[in-house]
Enzyme design. Structure first.
Site, PDB file in Angstrom:
ATOM      1  N   CYS A  77     -65.389  23.357  -1.101  1.00  0.00           N
ATOM      2  CA  CYS A  77     -64.118  22.634  -1.008  1.00  0.00           C
ATOM      3  C   CYS A  77     -64.428  21.227  -0.510  1.00  0.00           C
ATOM      4  O   CYS A  77     -65.022  21.063   0.565  1.00  0.00           O
ATOM      5  CB  CYS A  77     -63.209  23.363  -0.024  1.00  0.00           C
ATOM      6  SG  CYS A  77     -61.687  22.489   0.349  1.00  0.00           S
ATOM      7  N   CYS A 191     -62.230  17.552  -6.587  1.00  0.00           N
ATOM      8  CA  CYS A 191     -61.660  18.737  -5.926  1.00  0.00           C
ATOM      9  C   CYS A 191     -62.135  19.913  -6.755  1.00  0.00           C
ATOM     10  O   CYS A 191     -62.103  19.851  -7.997  1.00  0.00           O
ATOM     11  CB  CYS A 191     -60.130  18.644  -5.930  1.00  0.00           C
ATOM     12  SG  CYS A 191     -59.294  20.209  -5.526  1.00  0.00           S
TER      13      CYS A 191
HETATM   14  N1  DGL Z   1     -60.398  22.854  -3.635  1.00  0.00           N
HETATM   15  C1  DGL Z   1     -60.208  21.968  -2.575  1.00  0.00           C
HETATM   16  C2  DGL Z   1     -61.079  20.721  -2.676  1.00  0.00           C
HETATM   17  O1  DGL Z   1     -62.122  20.754  -3.288  1.00  0.00           O
HETATM   18  C3  DGL Z   1     -58.863  21.654  -2.022  1.00  0.00           C
HETATM   19  C4  DGL Z   1     -57.612  22.042  -2.666  1.00  0.00           C
HETATM   20  C5  DGL Z   1     -56.476  22.066  -1.653  1.00  0.00           C
HETATM   21  O2  DGL Z   1     -56.347  23.092  -1.011  1.00  0.00           O
HETATM   22  O3  DGL Z   1     -55.789  21.060  -1.496  1.00  0.00           O
HETATM   23  O4  DGL Z   1     -60.754  19.704  -2.113  1.00  0.00           O
END
Ligand code: DGL
Length: 261
Positions: A77, A191
């Site tokens: 993440c 993301c």
């Molecule tokens: N998948 C996450 C990232 O790479 C974040 C998504 C979220 O929960 O806002 O930032």
């Protein structure tokens, strides 16, 4: 804390986004066992602020160590990496830890027009870690930063109409895409949820635009760290994946079926 080569690797994200990293990890390290933790009950991270994301990251890592004895952690993440990875490293100095960050460096090399869009969460784009990365590439490309509020949530909910509409909005907001002079020819998926919307993004940005994600380099980095620590699982072995979530187990299983090979 002593890690064992036969122990699993922990991987976490606010939801299903980290599956885009897990599929690269499973391809690079097919013998390894993975415990994937989707914090869907506390998503999205990107619009919640650092203290919340830091607290969740600590709670998840503590649980993965305590209940699964993980030998390494991949923070799949971007938002959690930006907010918390330095603190997780302090808390577990002996645990191999890999984070993800938007692939600005590869994009700066790949762009021919010199203009690159970066799609990421508000949390990632406003972080000090991102500001440092961005500043380090000054003069190498012109980066157009686009916070994509709501997009990770729409992907999480498999709300295809909303995904389509948000991709349209954010591609338009970022500017003029194409391969001609002054146009944006490269788009960083900053993301881990966004690779699951790449067809929609491409439909709006145009087929000639190059999309850059981070799964494969992160998987290679995980292999390097495990190798250096003597923690690669010895052959013969076939890896298994355990899925955990603070949301719906059925939804995570169906996302894994859809997105993992
Ligand atoms: N998948 C996450 C990232 O790479 C974040 C998504 C979220 O929960 O806002 O930032």
């Amino acid at each position: 804390m002593v890690q064992a080569a036969g122990a699993p690797i922990g991987v976490f994200d606010s939801g299903i986004g980290g599956l885009s990293v897990l599929r690269a990890l499973a391809a690079e390290l097919p013998r390894e066992d993975f415990v994937y933790f989707a914090d869907t009950g506390h998503a999205p991270y990107g619009e919640r602020g650092d203290p919340y994301v830091v607290e969740r990251s600590h709670a998840i890592l503590d649980a993965l160590v305590r209940e699964h004895g993980i030998k390494a952690l991949v923070v799949a993440c971007n938002t959690a990496t930006a907010a918390a990875i330095h603190l997780l490293r302090e808390a577990y100095p002996d645990l191999p830890l890999v984070g993800v960050e938007p692939a600005l460096k590869p994009a700066a090399v790949l762009t021919c027009t010199g203009r690159v869009a970066v799609f990421a969460t508000r949390g990632t784009l406003s972080s000090t870690k991102f500001a440092t990365l961005h500043a380090s590439l000054k003069g190498q490309a012109d980066f157009v930063l686009q916070a994509c509020d709501g997009l990770a949530t729409a992907i999480e909910r498999c709300d295809d109409a909303q995904v389509r509409s948000l991709c349209d909005t954010y591609v338009r907001a970022a500017g003029d895409f194409g391969t001609g002079p002054g146009q944006i020819d490269t788009l960083v998926l900053g993301c881990t949820h966004y690779p699951f919307a790449q067809e929609e993004i491409r439909a709006h940005a145009g087929a000639g635009v190059r999309l850059v994600e981070t799964g494969e380099p992160v998987a290679r980095q995980a292999r390097r760290l495990l190798e250096a620590a003597g923690l690669l699982k010895p052959p013969p072995a076939k890896g298994k994946i355990t899925l955990l979530t603070t949301g719906s187990q059925a939804q995570l299983a169906s996302a894994a079926q859809r997105w993992l090979p």
